[in-house]
Design a protein around this motif. Structure first.
Motif, PDB file in Angstrom:
ATOM      1  N   ASN A   1     -11.946   7.481   3.579  1.00  0.00           N
ATOM      2  CA  ASN A   1     -12.982   6.508   3.244  1.00  0.00           C
ATOM      3  C   ASN A   1     -12.389   5.307   2.485  1.00  0.00           C
ATOM      4  OD1 ASN A   1     -15.632   5.755   3.360  1.00  0.00           O
ATOM      5  ND2 ASN A   1     -16.106   6.566   1.328  1.00  0.00           N
ATOM      6  N   VAL A   2     -11.264   5.592   1.820  1.00  0.00           N
ATOM      7  CA  VAL A   2     -10.617   4.584   0.993  1.00  0.00           C
ATOM      8  C   VAL A   2     -10.169   3.372   1.828  1.00  0.00           C
ATOM      9  CG1 VAL A   2      -8.227   5.479   1.139  1.00  0.00           C
ATOM     10  CG2 VAL A   2      -9.060   4.487  -0.995  1.00  0.00           C
ATOM     11  N   PHE A   3      -9.989   3.554   3.113  1.00  0.00           N
ATOM     12  CA  PHE A   3      -9.573   2.453   3.994  1.00  0.00           C
ATOM     13  C   PHE A   3     -10.663   1.395   4.148  1.00  0.00           C
ATOM     14  CE2 PHE A   3      -6.185   5.303   4.970  1.00  0.00           C
ATOM     15  CZ  PHE A   3      -5.130   4.464   5.277  1.00  0.00           C
ATOM     16  N   ARG A   4     -11.858   1.757   3.718  1.00  0.00           N
ATOM     17  CA  ARG A   4     -12.972   0.807   3.818  1.00  0.00           C
ATOM     18  C   ARG A   4     -12.789  -0.324   2.804  1.00  0.00           C
ATOM     19  NH1 ARG A   4     -18.253   3.264   1.789  1.00  0.00           N
ATOM     20  NH2 ARG A   4     -18.499   1.495   0.418  1.00  0.00           N
ATOM     21  N   TYR A   5     -12.124   0.001   1.695  1.00  0.00           N
ATOM     22  CA  TYR A   5     -12.075  -0.946   0.579  1.00  0.00           C
ATOM     23  C   TYR A   5     -11.009  -2.022   0.736  1.00  0.00           C
ATOM     24  CZ  TYR A   5     -15.147   2.473  -1.428  1.00  0.00           C
ATOM     25  OH  TYR A   5     -16.204   3.316  -1.630  1.00  0.00           O
ATOM     26  N   ILE A   6     -11.469  -3.264   0.569  1.00  0.00           N
ATOM     27  CA  ILE A   6     -10.553  -4.403   0.666  1.00  0.00           C
ATOM     28  C   ILE A   6      -9.483  -4.315  -0.423  1.00  0.00           C
ATOM     29  CG2 ILE A   6     -10.461  -6.901   0.249  1.00  0.00           C
ATOM     30  CD1 ILE A   6     -13.015  -7.156   1.905  1.00  0.00           C
ATOM     31  N   THR A   7      -9.889  -3.892  -1.613  1.00  0.00           N
ATOM     32  CA  THR A   7      -8.933  -3.812  -2.735  1.00  0.00           C
ATOM     33  C   THR A   7      -7.783  -2.860  -2.386  1.00  0.00           C
ATOM     34  OG1 THR A   7     -10.505  -2.252  -3.634  1.00  0.00           O
ATOM     35  CG2 THR A   7     -10.409  -4.398  -4.696  1.00  0.00           C
ATOM     36  N   PHE A   8      -8.120  -1.692  -1.850  1.00  0.00           N
ATOM     37  CA  PHE A   8      -7.102  -0.700  -1.489  1.00  0.00           C
ATOM     38  C   PHE A   8      -6.158  -1.267  -0.429  1.00  0.00           C
ATOM     39  CE2 PHE A   8      -5.834   2.595   1.561  1.00  0.00           C
ATOM     40  CZ  PHE A   8      -5.104   3.443   0.746  1.00  0.00           C
ATOM     41  N   ARG A   9      -6.767  -1.881   0.596  1.00  0.00           N
ATOM     42  CA  ARG A   9      -5.936  -2.386   1.694  1.00  0.00           C
ATOM     43  C   ARG A   9      -5.080  -3.582   1.242  1.00  0.00           C
ATOM     44  NH1 ARG A   9      -9.235  -4.127   5.868  1.00  0.00           N
ATOM     45  NH2 ARG A   9     -11.175  -3.744   4.779  1.00  0.00           N
ATOM     46  N   THR A  10      -5.605  -4.364   0.267  1.00  0.00           N
ATOM     47  CA  THR A  10      -4.810  -5.500  -0.234  1.00  0.00           C
ATOM     48  C   THR A  10      -3.570  -5.001  -0.978  1.00  0.00           C
ATOM     49  OG1 THR A  10      -6.798  -6.839  -0.456  1.00  0.00           O
ATOM     50  CG2 THR A  10      -4.885  -7.563  -1.704  1.00  0.00           C
ATOM     51  N   ILE A  11      -3.760  -3.981  -1.806  1.00  0.00           N
ATOM     52  CA  ILE A  11      -2.622  -3.440  -2.567  1.00  0.00           C
ATOM     53  C   ILE A  11      -1.540  -2.968  -1.598  1.00  0.00           C
ATOM     54  CG2 ILE A  11      -1.883  -1.533  -4.062  1.00  0.00           C
ATOM     55  CD1 ILE A  11      -4.715  -1.738  -5.376  1.00  0.00           C
ATOM     56  N   TYR A  12      -1.966  -2.242  -0.569  1.00  0.00           N
ATOM     57  CA  TYR A  12      -0.961  -1.703   0.359  1.00  0.00           C
ATOM     58  C   TYR A  12      -0.398  -2.776   1.299  1.00  0.00           C
ATOM     59  CZ  TYR A  12      -1.024   2.758  -1.670  1.00  0.00           C
ATOM     60  OH  TYR A  12      -0.837   3.752  -2.586  1.00  0.00           O
ATOM     61  N   ALA A  13      -1.195  -3.819   1.568  1.00  0.00           N
ATOM     62  CA  ALA A  13      -0.668  -4.927   2.380  1.00  0.00           C
ATOM     63  C   ALA A  13       0.442  -5.635   1.584  1.00  0.00           C
ATOM     64  CB  ALA A  13      -1.779  -5.915   2.720  1.00  0.00           C
ATOM     65  N   SER A  14       0.201  -5.817   0.284  1.00  0.00           N
ATOM     66  CA  SER A  14       1.216  -6.477  -0.561  1.00  0.00           C
ATOM     67  C   SER A  14       2.481  -5.636  -0.609  1.00  0.00           C
ATOM     68  CB  SER A  14       0.720  -6.660  -2.002  1.00  0.00           C
ATOM     69  OG  SER A  14      -0.556  -7.209  -1.998  1.00  0.00           O
ATOM     70  N   LEU A  15       2.301  -4.324  -0.835  1.00  0.00           N
ATOM     71  CA  LEU A  15       3.472  -3.447  -0.937  1.00  0.00           C
ATOM     72  C   LEU A  15       4.228  -3.367   0.393  1.00  0.00           C
ATOM     73  CD1 LEU A  15       2.072  -0.562  -3.169  1.00  0.00           C
ATOM     74  CD2 LEU A  15       3.818  -2.243  -3.768  1.00  0.00           C
ATOM     75  N   THR A  16       3.470  -3.307   1.490  1.00  0.00           N
ATOM     76  CA  THR A  16       4.122  -3.242   2.803  1.00  0.00           C
ATOM     77  C   THR A  16       4.966  -4.490   3.029  1.00  0.00           C
ATOM     78  OG1 THR A  16       2.207  -2.055   3.669  1.00  0.00           O
ATOM     79  CG2 THR A  16       3.717  -2.975   5.304  1.00  0.00           C
ATOM     80  N   ALA A  17       4.347  -5.666   2.787  1.00  0.00           N
ATOM     81  CA  ALA A  17       5.073  -6.924   3.029  1.00  0.00           C
ATOM     82  C   ALA A  17       6.292  -7.013   2.109  1.00  0.00           C
ATOM     83  CB  ALA A  17       4.137  -8.108   2.803  1.00  0.00           C
ATOM     84  N   PHE A  18       6.113  -6.571   0.859  1.00  0.00           N
ATOM     85  CA  PHE A  18       7.242  -6.598  -0.082  1.00  0.00           C
ATOM     86  C   PHE A  18       8.383  -5.727   0.437  1.00  0.00           C
ATOM     87  CE2 PHE A  18       9.492  -4.401  -3.512  1.00  0.00           C
ATOM     88  CZ  PHE A  18      10.124  -5.486  -4.094  1.00  0.00           C
ATOM     89  N   LEU A  19       8.039  -4.508   0.847  1.00  0.00           N
ATOM     90  CA  LEU A  19       9.075  -3.575   1.293  1.00  0.00           C
ATOM     91  C   LEU A  19       9.767  -4.044   2.567  1.00  0.00           C
ATOM     92  CD1 LEU A  19       7.531  -0.092   0.469  1.00  0.00           C
ATOM     93  CD2 LEU A  19       9.516  -1.188  -0.581  1.00  0.00           C
ATOM     94  N   VAL A  20       8.980  -4.660   3.475  1.00  0.00           N
ATOM     95  CA  VAL A  20       9.585  -5.167   4.715  1.00  0.00           C
ATOM     96  C   VAL A  20      10.680  -6.177   4.358  1.00  0.00           C
ATOM     97  CG1 VAL A  20       9.176  -6.612   6.769  1.00  0.00           C
ATOM     98  CG2 VAL A  20       7.599  -4.755   6.223  1.00  0.00           C
ATOM     99  N   CYS A  21      10.336  -7.143   3.470  1.00  0.00           N
ATOM    100  CA  CYS A  21      11.328  -8.166   3.090  1.00  0.00           C
ATOM    101  C   CYS A  21      12.494  -7.534   2.331  1.00  0.00           C
ATOM    102  CB  CYS A  21      10.676  -9.225   2.207  1.00  0.00           C
ATOM    103  SG  CYS A  21       9.828 -10.479   3.149  1.00  0.00           S
ATOM    104  N   PHE A  22      12.157  -6.674   1.402  1.00  0.00           N
ATOM    105  CA  PHE A  22      13.177  -6.075   0.532  1.00  0.00           C
ATOM    106  C   PHE A  22      14.151  -5.206   1.333  1.00  0.00           C
ATOM    107  CE2 PHE A  22      14.535  -2.673  -2.382  1.00  0.00           C
ATOM    108  CZ  PHE A  22      15.153  -3.449  -3.345  1.00  0.00           C
ATOM    109  N   LEU A  23      13.629  -4.433   2.260  1.00  0.00           N
ATOM    110  CA  LEU A  23      14.487  -3.498   2.994  1.00  0.00           C
ATOM    111  C   LEU A  23      15.237  -4.157   4.151  1.00  0.00           C
ATOM    112  CD1 LEU A  23      12.117  -0.379   3.030  1.00  0.00           C
ATOM    113  CD2 LEU A  23      14.094  -0.797   1.556  1.00  0.00           C
ATOM    114  N   ILE A  24      14.543  -5.092   4.838  1.00  0.00           N
ATOM    115  CA  ILE A  24      15.199  -5.713   6.004  1.00  0.00           C
ATOM    116  C   ILE A  24      16.054  -6.913   5.575  1.00  0.00           C
ATOM    117  CG2 ILE A  24      14.827  -6.671   8.336  1.00  0.00           C
ATOM    118  CD1 ILE A  24      12.237  -5.287   8.493  1.00  0.00           C
ATOM    119  N   GLY A  25      15.745  -7.455   4.361  1.00  0.00           N
ATOM    120  CA  GLY A  25      16.441  -8.650   3.873  1.00  0.00           C
ATOM    121  C   GLY A  25      17.960  -8.612   4.030  1.00  0.00           C
TER     122      GLY A  25
END
Ligand code: 57M
Length: 359
Positions: A17-41
């Motif tokens: 149900n947590v996937f419904r929340y914009i706040t939850f998805r924003t936190i994980y979108a930020s972390l995903t984008a951060f990790l993509v840059c950090f790991l692939i950089g």
């Protein structure tokens, strides 16, 4: 994508149900984008070095920049990849605003890519002609503006910060206004991108600020309580802004002084365009002058310098424009200029937030 795949399963597994929340998805979108840059950089930096995609340095600039020759550039590809994958993973893909934002990011990214690529081939600090670049920017912003204009619920009134009762309706003229905001933001970020981390830091700050505005504007109750324009569906842009902020931080890891990589036009044009688009969709268009105040100051320094130069046949207000060059030539160490400019960007972002209460 994850939202579409996992949220429907919440009836069997309530935790989803947590996937419904914009706040939850924003936190994980930020972390995903951060990790993509950090790991692939590191891989991207090695690859760009291998392909000899290094920066050409103009000779008439501050001397300290000559040592930066050959620094891998076009790192914006990494930023865009992180923003796009993260947004596709975490945003609601039935939301038209998300697609308009992605259109601008990718479209401006392509224009920047062409510019960087031509610059590399010609081995000089010029790619596309200014006119071609500008025409592409206007065209893409025009498409975005028109798509918004024809959206049934889109409001063509402009929000004036601090004056809640003043919001002129531009009608179809809103398309031209959207072009002005998006193209202006794109070029202002591009002009700022001249010192290590100087553009990406304030971009992270501006995206984080618009994260708040997108959330509030897309939330019926909060928008009503804070008396700002409610824009149905624009809450999903919170996720997009989170992805920009996360990708920006991941990129800053490598772009911080002394930079291992520059973003190139592919990064600066698209990030500026993205901020402009978010400002337009959230109906906080003019506020961008404050949220992205640092970019505005840099752009104004160029406008004043060039106008004064022409009017006085070679006279100058600053030692060199954009403004960061002025301080370099005054002898300020690069990290000092960068951090002080970040401090100004943070102060302006905080000030912009006060418009939520002061009106
Ligand atoms: C691009 N590009 C950087 C890097 C980055 C009208 C005029 C003011 C335009 C302006 C201009 O062309 N600005 C836009 C600025 C360049 O960075 C590359 O470009 C990408 C962004 N588009 O990602 O790929 C250089 O900046 C440095 N850099 C870093 N760290 C970074 O993280 O150190 C960039 C990113 C890089 C690197 O040295 O090579 C740039 O500055 O060229 N033109 C200018 O800014 C020029 N100003 C000027 O001509 N001023 C005149 C007036 C009359 C307009 C004056 O004041 O007298 C100066 N730029 C340079 N040399 N390089 C002048 C001299």
């Amino acid at each position: 994508m994850l939202y579409h795949l996992l949220y429907p399963l919440h009836t069997t597994l309530s935790a989803l149900n947590v996937f419904r929340y914009i706040t939850f998805r924003t936190i994980y979108a930020s972390l995903t984008a951060f990790l993509v840059c950090f790991l692939i950089g590191p891989w991207v930096i090695r690859r760009l070095k291998y392909l000899q995609i290094g920066q050409y340095i103009q000779e008439d600039g501050p001397e300290t920049h000559q040592s930066k020759a050959g620094t891998p550039t076009m790192g914006g590809i990494l930023i865009l990849f992180a923003i796009v994958t993260s947004s596709l993973l975490w945003a609601d893909l039935t939301n038209g605003y998300v697609w308009i934002a992605l259109l601008i990011v990718c479209g401006y990214g392509l224009v920047g890519f062409a510019d960087d690529y031509l610059m590399l081939i010609k081995k000089r600090n010029k790619g596309l002609t200014a006119r071609t670049k500008f025409a592409c920017q206007v065209l893409l912003a025009g498409v975005a503006g028109t798509l918004l204009y024809i959206s049934p619920d889109f409001d063509t009134r402009v929000t004036i910060p601090f004056f809640k009762d003043m919001s002129p309706d531009l009608g179809w003229g809103y398309i031209l206004f959207a072009i002005l905001v998006i193209v202006g933001a794109s070029n202002a970020v591009n002009l700022t991108d001249g010192l290590d981390g100087l553009a990406i830091g304030p971009t992270v700050i501006a995206a984080s600020t618009y994260m708040v505005f997108a959330y509030v504007a897309g939330h019926t109750k909060l928008a009503d309580y804070l008396q700002i324009n409610y824009v149905a569906g624009c809450g999903e842009l919170t996720i997009f802004c989170g992805a920009i902020a996360g990708a920006g931080l991941g990129f800053l890891w490598f772009n911080t002084y002394p930079a291992q990589i520059f973003m190139g036009d592919v990064g600066s044009l698209s990030l500026g365009g993205a901020l402009g688009t978010v400002a337009v969709i959230t109906k906080q268009e003019i506020l961008l002058v404050i949220v992205g105040g640092l970019f505005v100051i840099e752009a104004l320094s160029v406008i004043f310098q060039v106008s004064f130069f022409k009017m006085t046949n070679g006279g100058r207000i600053f030692k060199m424009a954009p403004l960061h060059h002025h301080f370099e030539l005054k002898g300020w160490p690069e990290p000092k200029i960068i951090v002080r400019f970040w401090i100004i960007a943070i102060a302006l972002a905080l000030f912009s937030m006060s418009t939520l209460k002061l009106r």
